[in-house]
Design a protein around this motif. Structure first.
Motif, PDB file in Angstrom:
ATOM      1  N   GLY A 206      39.210  28.763  72.222  1.00  0.00           N
ATOM      2  CA  GLY A 206      38.448  28.910  73.455  1.00  0.00           C
ATOM      3  C   GLY A 206      37.350  27.890  73.651  1.00  0.00           C
ATOM      4  O   GLY A 206      37.007  27.557  74.791  1.00  0.00           O
ATOM      5  N   VAL A 207      36.787  27.377  72.534  1.00  0.00           N
ATOM      6  CA  VAL A 207      35.655  26.455  72.638  1.00  0.00           C
ATOM      7  C   VAL A 207      36.080  25.009  72.358  1.00  0.00           C
ATOM      8  O   VAL A 207      35.776  24.105  73.142  1.00  0.00           O
ATOM      9  CB  VAL A 207      34.522  26.874  71.675  1.00  0.00           C
ATOM     10  N   LEU A 208      36.770  24.785  71.253  1.00  0.00           N
ATOM     11  CA  LEU A 208      37.118  23.421  70.860  1.00  0.00           C
ATOM     12  C   LEU A 208      37.861  22.636  71.941  1.00  0.00           C
ATOM     13  O   LEU A 208      37.542  21.468  72.180  1.00  0.00           O
ATOM     14  CB  LEU A 208      37.925  23.437  69.564  1.00  0.00           C
ATOM     15  N   PRO A 209      38.868  23.215  72.616  1.00  0.00           N
ATOM     16  CA  PRO A 209      39.537  22.416  73.662  1.00  0.00           C
ATOM     17  C   PRO A 209      38.602  21.970  74.779  1.00  0.00           C
ATOM     18  O   PRO A 209      38.847  20.934  75.405  1.00  0.00           O
ATOM     19  CB  PRO A 209      40.604  23.385  74.197  1.00  0.00           C
ATOM     20  N   GLN A 210      37.531  22.720  75.024  1.00  0.00           N
ATOM     21  CA  GLN A 210      36.591  22.327  76.074  1.00  0.00           C
ATOM     22  C   GLN A 210      35.618  21.237  75.620  1.00  0.00           C
ATOM     23  O   GLN A 210      35.248  20.361  76.408  1.00  0.00           O
ATOM     24  CB  GLN A 210      35.778  23.545  76.534  1.00  0.00           C
ATOM     25  N   VAL A 211      35.200  21.311  74.374  1.00  0.00           N
ATOM     26  CA  VAL A 211      34.116  20.435  73.911  1.00  0.00           C
ATOM     27  C   VAL A 211      34.613  19.221  73.136  1.00  0.00           C
ATOM     28  O   VAL A 211      33.816  18.314  72.872  1.00  0.00           O
ATOM     29  CB  VAL A 211      33.136  21.233  73.020  1.00  0.00           C
ATOM     30  N   LEU A 212      35.872  19.174  72.786  1.00  0.00           N
ATOM     31  CA  LEU A 212      36.356  18.116  71.907  1.00  0.00           C
ATOM     32  C   LEU A 212      36.169  16.711  72.477  1.00  0.00           C
ATOM     33  O   LEU A 212      35.802  15.789  71.729  1.00  0.00           O
ATOM     34  CB  LEU A 212      37.829  18.354  71.556  1.00  0.00           C
ATOM     35  N   PRO A 213      36.401  16.457  73.781  1.00  0.00           N
ATOM     36  CA  PRO A 213      36.134  15.089  74.283  1.00  0.00           C
ATOM     37  C   PRO A 213      34.686  14.654  74.106  1.00  0.00           C
ATOM     38  O   PRO A 213      34.420  13.525  73.675  1.00  0.00           O
ATOM     39  CB  PRO A 213      36.518  15.193  75.766  1.00  0.00           C
TER      40      PRO A 213
END
Length: 290
Positions: A206-213
């Motif tokens: 839920g978090v990593l895909p949003q913040v990874l860039p």
């Protein structure tokens, strides 16, 4: 109300007057602050000028003497200057390795600290201030001071530089990562929580895909900074290109100094290009499941 009574101000007019008064007060404080700042800087400059053996303005004419001598010696060396790039390449690789290992270790610590210091991720509340203060402490110690202490304890080697870089990176990246976490969309988290996902699964999906860039961009930027920091730490015995720079500058070897600066510039430029390309690819192609 009689004709002699003063007119009553409306609510909007009262607000306008209060705002104007506040604005005048703010401008007054700003001017006072600027005046005190200019006075202190002028006094400090005058005191430093009196204590120096030379003068600031008289020294401005000599500002470009050393850089011009480096360039002129590199030009005089001719084609024999280019083999110096190959000669100093192992030192650059050692510096990049120190920065890379320190950045990776610091990023791993920063990742955990950032998740544990963000309130909107459902973290145990007492853990948040503890992790925030830990990041503050890590950022408070400059790499150079920490490396000097570790060199005294562990001896002159790349290990103190790696530990110092990793320690400072954990605090700096952890702060940036936590600010990115605070701006996420909580919709995926609520959906995962409703489906029975635990905390680690919510962070992973839920978090990593949003913040990874953004994490990747900050990580590569920090890698650039750590390369420069590792080069500086070489001056105090950590090895790498900094040790070569200390010898070249100490012996006034202009051609060698120019070669070392060019290598550093090329390394940082390549990392910057790789960072931009990687981030554009992650955003453009979409994030794939890890």
């Amino acid at each position: 109300m009689s004709a002699a009574d003063p007119p009553t101000l409306t609510k909007l007019e009262q607000l306008d007057q209060a705002y104007a008064k506040t604005e005048r007060t703010r401008k007054l404080y700003t001017m006072l602050f600027l005046g005190v700042t200019v006075f202190v800087m002028a006094g400090g400059f005058t005191l430093a000028e009196d204590m120096n053996s030379g003068g600031f303005f008289s020294g401005l004419s000599k500002f470009f003497d050393y850089p011009s001598s480096i360039v002129s010696e590199a030009i005089e060396a001719g084609w024999s200057w280019f083999p110096l790039l190959i000669e100093f390449l192992p030192a650059l690789i050692e510096t990049v390795n120190m920065a890379a290992v320190g950045t990776i270790l610091g990023a791993v610590l920063a990742l955990g600290l950032s998740f544990c210091s963000t309130r909107n991720l459902g973290v145990w509340a007492p853990l948040v201030p503890i992790c925030r203060r830990a990041m503050d402490i890590a950022r408070a110690f400059p790499e150079l001071i920490l490396a000097l202490f570790l060199i005294f304890v562990l001896g002159a080697s790349p290990v103190p530089a790696i530990i110092a870089v990793a320690f400072h990176t954990a605090g700096a990246l952890g702060k940036l990562f936590s600010e990115v976490n605070e701006n996420i969309d909580r919709g995926p988290l609520d959906g995962l929580a409703a489906s029975g996902a635990n905390w680690f699964q919510r962070m992973r999906f839920g978090v990593l895909p949003q913040v990874l860039p953004n994490f990747t961009s900050y990580l590569m930027m920090r890698f650039e900074i750590n390369i420069r920091a590792s080069a500086i730490l070489g001056f105090v015995g950590a090895g790498g290109i900094g040790a070569e720079l200390r010898k070249a500058i100490g012996w006034s070897q202009g051609a060698e100094t120019a070669a070392l600066f060019v290598l550093l510039f090329l390394a940082i430029m390549l990392i910057d290009q790789a960072s931009g390309r990687l981030r554009r690819r992650m955003i453009g192609d979409g994030l794939q499941p890890l």
